[in-house]
Write an enzyme that holds these catalytic residues in place. Structure first.
Site, PDB file in Angstrom:
ATOM      1  N   GLU A 176      -4.818  18.282  48.983  1.00 20.15           N
ATOM      2  CA  GLU A 176      -3.534  17.310  48.554  1.00 20.15           C
ATOM      3  C   GLU A 176      -2.943  16.893  49.622  1.00 20.15           C
ATOM      4  O   GLU A 176      -1.575  17.069  49.507  1.00 20.15           O
ATOM      5  CB  GLU A 176      -2.951  17.931  47.234  1.00 20.15           C
ATOM      6  CG  GLU A 176      -3.635  18.083  46.070  1.00 20.15           C
ATOM      7  CD  GLU A 176      -2.946  18.641  44.852  1.00 20.15           C
ATOM      8  OE1 GLU A 176      -1.982  19.155  45.028  1.00 20.15           O
ATOM      9  OE2 GLU A 176      -3.252  18.340  43.931  1.00 20.15           O
ATOM     10  N   GLU A 374     -10.476  19.296  41.117  1.00 16.76           N
ATOM     11  CA  GLU A 374      -9.401  19.719  40.360  1.00 16.76           C
ATOM     12  C   GLU A 374      -8.811  18.858  38.836  1.00 16.76           C
ATOM     13  O   GLU A 374      -8.813  17.582  39.318  1.00 16.76           O
ATOM     14  CB  GLU A 374      -7.871  19.923  40.933  1.00 16.76           C
ATOM     15  CG  GLU A 374      -7.964  21.122  41.797  1.00 16.76           C
ATOM     16  CD  GLU A 374      -6.679  21.266  42.636  1.00 16.76           C
ATOM     17  OE1 GLU A 374      -5.684  21.267  41.867  1.00 16.76           O
ATOM     18  OE2 GLU A 374      -6.470  21.697  43.986  1.00 16.76           O
TER      19      GLU A 374
END
Ligand code: P53
Length: 476
Positions: A176, A374
């Protein structure tokens, strides 16, 4: 017949610091995650300077996976996982981050962990840096504001690639990486890049500099990884939270366009090997005089990624704030609630169609394979009278998202490598440090104060996901 290819990577995702514990075991050094206190839904986690005795640091023990990994992986095999996404704790390999030689005991742990996965035919999918850089690098060098980080990270990456070249095929460099767009708050810059700010510092500029060094480090790692094993698949990892225009008012559309550019330019650099025009002009306009050399630019071109790994939990919306044509997106203040979607207890806006939208957004721009690494629903689980967790809310969330993902494959022709739901075994929340924000199919008996037996048990979602995998996504 399933619409998914038979090699589709059904899996589950976690990160080392959120499950392992053993924070000082076998020579491990202190990471940024180790100095973060427990917060809650409305109380942010704090970053202490080293360890303060009376504080509660939930990652120190986490769910004790470091000790229990064999029993846990047996359960993962029973669930039917084809792959297991975790990270390598940088501080197990280089405890301080700036050593020249790695810590053999740390390397050995991941040898054993990967062997255990492979024994059951579970493919490891490995993130190199997932919110757990050595704290020493923060103290000594200021984290990723310092160019020296590039060499430290590349050394770590190279050691991992060489050591595990026959055990791990799928890699990601920085988890991320674009979370730090939220530089107005303290947590994302710290977890992404080990950044701590002093009063009056220009946070945004520092964020761009840190991100640049990370992107160069990522590109170097990709190049080295491919040289070590040409069959490696090395991806980036983007936190994809689509930002919709609040309405069809043209200025709202433009605001959302700019907001998307500010949050996702990282993907352009990873995938195309160069800065996009809109970021170059933005950096010029802001007079951010960054340390970006022509060698860096050449390096970015040489290290483009093989696939786009991304997380997807929710979407945002934005309104034009009458800021004029420049529209300088400010993530901490500009987001507005979307009246068409529901929110979780933690205020995350649940939007399955947004997943299909996000997949199209990536595919339109980059035409690279995608990997949903995710997705999930953080919720409080309350055991029923029979002592079991009947988490139909979690099943409903995942079912809707898998449906959206299949639509993107069938109707939009998108190439998707796999799907690994987040926190499929309960773990410590990254954002809040809580245990009670649970994502798991496997329940872990531990509460926010650290009490509990740490016993594992199966929720209803475990049996559901087992069927989903067994039917290759047909039986939802
Ligand atoms: P938690 C913010 C927004 C989207 C994803 O998050 C995020 C975050 C950071 O909180 O993080 C990712 O635990 C991250 C995981 C994290 C997971 O999403 O705050 O990659 O480490 O646990 C869920 O509920």
């Amino acid at each position: 017949m399933s619409i998914l290819k038979k090699e589709f990577l059904w899996g589950g995702a976690v990160a080392a610091h959120q499950i392992e514990g053993g924070w000082q075991a076998d020579g491990k050094g202190m990471s940024v995650a180790d100095v973060m206190t427990a917060g809650s839904n409305h109380v942010p986690r704090r970053m202490t300077d080293g360890i303060v005795e009376e504080e509660n640091y939930p990652n120190h023990q986490a769910i004790d996976f470091y000790v229990r990994y064999k029993e846990d992986i047996k359960l993962f095999a029973e669930l039917g996982l084809k792959c297991f996404r975790t990270s390598i704790a940088w501080t197990r390999i280089f405890p301080n981050g700036d050593e020249l030689e790695p810590n053999e005991a740390g390397l050995k742990f991941y040898d054993q962990l990967f062997d255990e996965c492979l024994k059951y035919g579970i493919e490891p999918v490995i993130t190199l840096s997932h919110f757990e850089m050595p704290y020493h690098l923060v103290k000594q060098y200021g984290g990723w504001r310092n160019r020296k980080m590039i060499d430290f990270f590349v050394r770590f990456a190279e050691v991992c690639f060489s050591r595990y070249k026959d055990k791990v095929k799928y890699w990601m460099t920085f988890n991320e990486i674009n979370n730090q767009t939220n530089y107005q708050e303290d947590i994302a810059p710290f977890t992404n890049s080990g950044l701590k700010f002093t009063e009056g510092e220009e946070r945004e500029k520092i964020m761009y500099q840190a991100a640049h060094y990370e992107l160069v480090a990522s590109a170097k790692a990709v190049e080295i990884g491919h040289a070590i094993n040409p069959s490696f698949e090395i991806g980036c990892m983007i936190a994809m939270v689509p930002i919709y225009p609040y309405s069809c008012r043209p200025s709202d559309i433009l605001a959302a366009t700019v907001a998307m550019q500010r949050r996702y330019w990282f993907t352009d650099v990873h995938c195309k090997g160069a800065y996009p025009s809109y970021i170059k002009s933005y950096l010029d306009r802001k007079h951010f005089d960054l340390d970006i050399t022509s060698e860096d630019e050449a390096q970015l071109e040489k290290g483009t990624v093989d696939y786009i790994g991304f997380s997807y939990y929710m979407s945002f919306a934005v309104k034009d704030h009458e800021k004029g044509p420049s529209y300088d997106y400010d993530e901490a203040h500009d987001l507005v609630n979307n009246p068409y979607v529901e929110s979780s207890e933690w205020g995350w806006q649940i939007d399955p169609d947004g997943l299909r939208y996000a997949m199209n957004w990536f595919n339109d721009r980059y035409e690279l394979p995608l990997f949903i690494v995710e997705n999930g629903y953080g919720a409080v689980d309350v055991p029923s009278k029979d002592g079991k967790i009947h988490d139909e809310y979690r099943i409903a969330y995942l079912r809707q998202h898998i449906e959206a993902m299949k639509e993107a494959i069938v109707y939009d022709g998108i190439e998707l490598m796999g799907y690994t739901p987040w926190g499929f075994i309960d773990l410590v929340s990254a954002g809040t440090g809580e245990m009670k924000k649970r994502y798991g199919f496997i329940y872990v008996d531990k509460d926010d104060n650290g009490n509990g037996t740490l016993n594992r048990s199966k929720k209803d979602s475990f049996y559901w996901f087992q069927k989903v995998i067994a039917s290759n996504g047909e039986n939802l």
